[in-house]
Write an enzyme that holds these catalytic residues in place. Structure first.
Site, mmCIF file in Angstrom:
data_model
loop_
_atom_site.group_PDB
_atom_site.id
_atom_site.type_symbol
_atom_site.label_atom_id
_atom_site.label_comp_id
_atom_site.label_asym_id
_atom_site.label_seq_id
_atom_site.Cartn_x
_atom_site.Cartn_y
_atom_site.Cartn_z
ATOM 1 C CG LEU A 113 -4.910 5.856 -0.863
ATOM 2 C CD1 LEU A 113 -3.458 5.902 -1.316
ATOM 3 C CD2 LEU A 113 -5.842 6.007 -2.066
ATOM 4 C CG ASP A 114 -9.261 -0.157 -0.347
ATOM 5 O OD1 ASP A 114 -9.870 0.491 0.525
ATOM 6 O OD2 ASP A 114 -9.814 -0.673 -1.333
ATOM 7 N NE ARG A 115 -2.394 -4.410 5.863
ATOM 8 C CZ ARG A 115 -2.432 -5.191 6.944
ATOM 9 N NH1 ARG A 115 -3.608 -5.546 7.453
ATOM 10 N NH2 ARG A 115 -1.325 -5.617 7.505
#
Length: 333
Positions: A165-167
């Protein structure tokens, strides 16, 4: 094979024999590893990196090239696929522990993850990833979710991310406890017939049209991000309206059909409705208003994961909408 090989995380691991320890600074003892069924099918290089995490990968690959690290008594390529019963002979390894210190994990991240478990069984650990936490260490990140969980759960030495998942994205994140489950999940992510369902919630600018339920646009990676391009990789996202926030924003349910980098963010922006708080693909004026009403950060949340298990049953795991969203949802954008 010995009668009782070491047990890691409650499972039988590959049989491992060590020669007597020698007093040569940081040298590790020579050892022989016999591959069991759990590790059969793995690439040799990935197996070695998982077993010798304190050893630089370059050293392991050099030993392979020089024929000093052998499989079944023969020189092996790093992409060799292991089979059950393979015997790996590992020489003494000179490890400079000072050169590769264990990453420091921020105490705030450890505290966030202690209560983040959504589901756990013999093969899977699924958590609610907090927004702002990177999934792994990087150039500007000393430690991410995987390093923090390895710190909190030392009894799971083979714990690995099954996806990312993106940050800034919060929500459901699955980690495999065993190599066989990791391979199984990666296979599902590549299989359009027996796929993992990945559902997200997003707050987007404007009124998303109720009749626009599919965004189908190829994506191409560039140095400064991802763009829609005719020569890019195929990408498909399905979207449905959940609720309206006044006349300025919409909460949508998003399902990934493919899983390209930044796919949801780029597709929704391409459709004219960028995600609130997206500082790369969003609109500055809208983002400033959103930040003033609901706080900073992107409003993208991995809400549900549906995993077809090997026994035929579906595992459904959900993560509740982040509490920080409430102020924005109750506002009149």
């Amino acid at each position: 094979m010995s009668e009782a090989g070491p047990r890691l995380g409650g499972r039988r691991h590959s049989d491992e024999r060590s020669s007597p320890q020698r007093s040569l600074g940081q040298r590790k003892p020579a050892r022989t590893i016999t591959i069991d069924g759990e590790h059969a099918g793995r690439r040799l290089d990935k197996f070695l990196r998982s077993q010798f995490k304190g050893v630089p990968a370059g050293l392991l690959f050099r030993l392979l090239r020089q024929g000093k690290l052998r499989v079944n008594g023969r020189k092996a390529q790093q992409n060799h696929r292991l089979q059950e019963g393979d015997v790996i002979d590992v020489p003494e390894l000179h490890v400079d522990t000072a050169a590769a210190p264990r990453p420091a994990v921020p105490s705030t991240l450890l505290d966030q993850l202690r209560g983040a478990v959504l589901h756990e069984d013999d093969d899977l650990l699924i958590i609610d990833k907090p927004a702002g936490a990177a999934v792994h260490r990087g150039t500007d990140v000393s430690a991410g979710v995987i390093e923090a969980l390895q710190h909190l759960r030392p009894e799971l030495p083979e714990l690995e991310l099954s996806h990312r998942l993106d940050r800034g994205t919060s929500g459901v994140l699955a980690l495999a406890k065993t190599p066989s489950m990791l391979r199984y999940l990666h296979g599902l992510l590549r299989d359009r017939k027996h796929e993992i369902e990945r559902h997200y919630l997003a707050v987007v600018a404007g009124r998303w049209p109720a009749d626009m339920d599919i965004v189908d646009a190829p994506l191409r990676r560039e140095e400064d991000g991802v763009v829609v391009a005719g020569d890019g990789q195929s990408a498909e996202t399905r979207v449905s309206v959940k609720r309206r926030i006044g006349n300025r924003a919409t909460v949508v349910d998003v399902r990934l059909v493919t899983g390209r980098k930044h796919q949801i963010r780029v597709h929704l922006s391409h459709a004219g409705h960028p995600i609130a708080g997206d500082d790369r693909y969003g609109g500055r004026a809208f983002n400033r208003r959103v930040t003033g009403l609901g706080g900073p950060g992107i409003y993208l949340h991995a809400a549900k994961l549906v995993i077809p298990k090997p026994d035929g049953a579906d595992l459904v795991v959900t993560a509740p909408m982040p509490r920080r969203w409430k102020a924005l949802l109750n506002s009149d954008l």
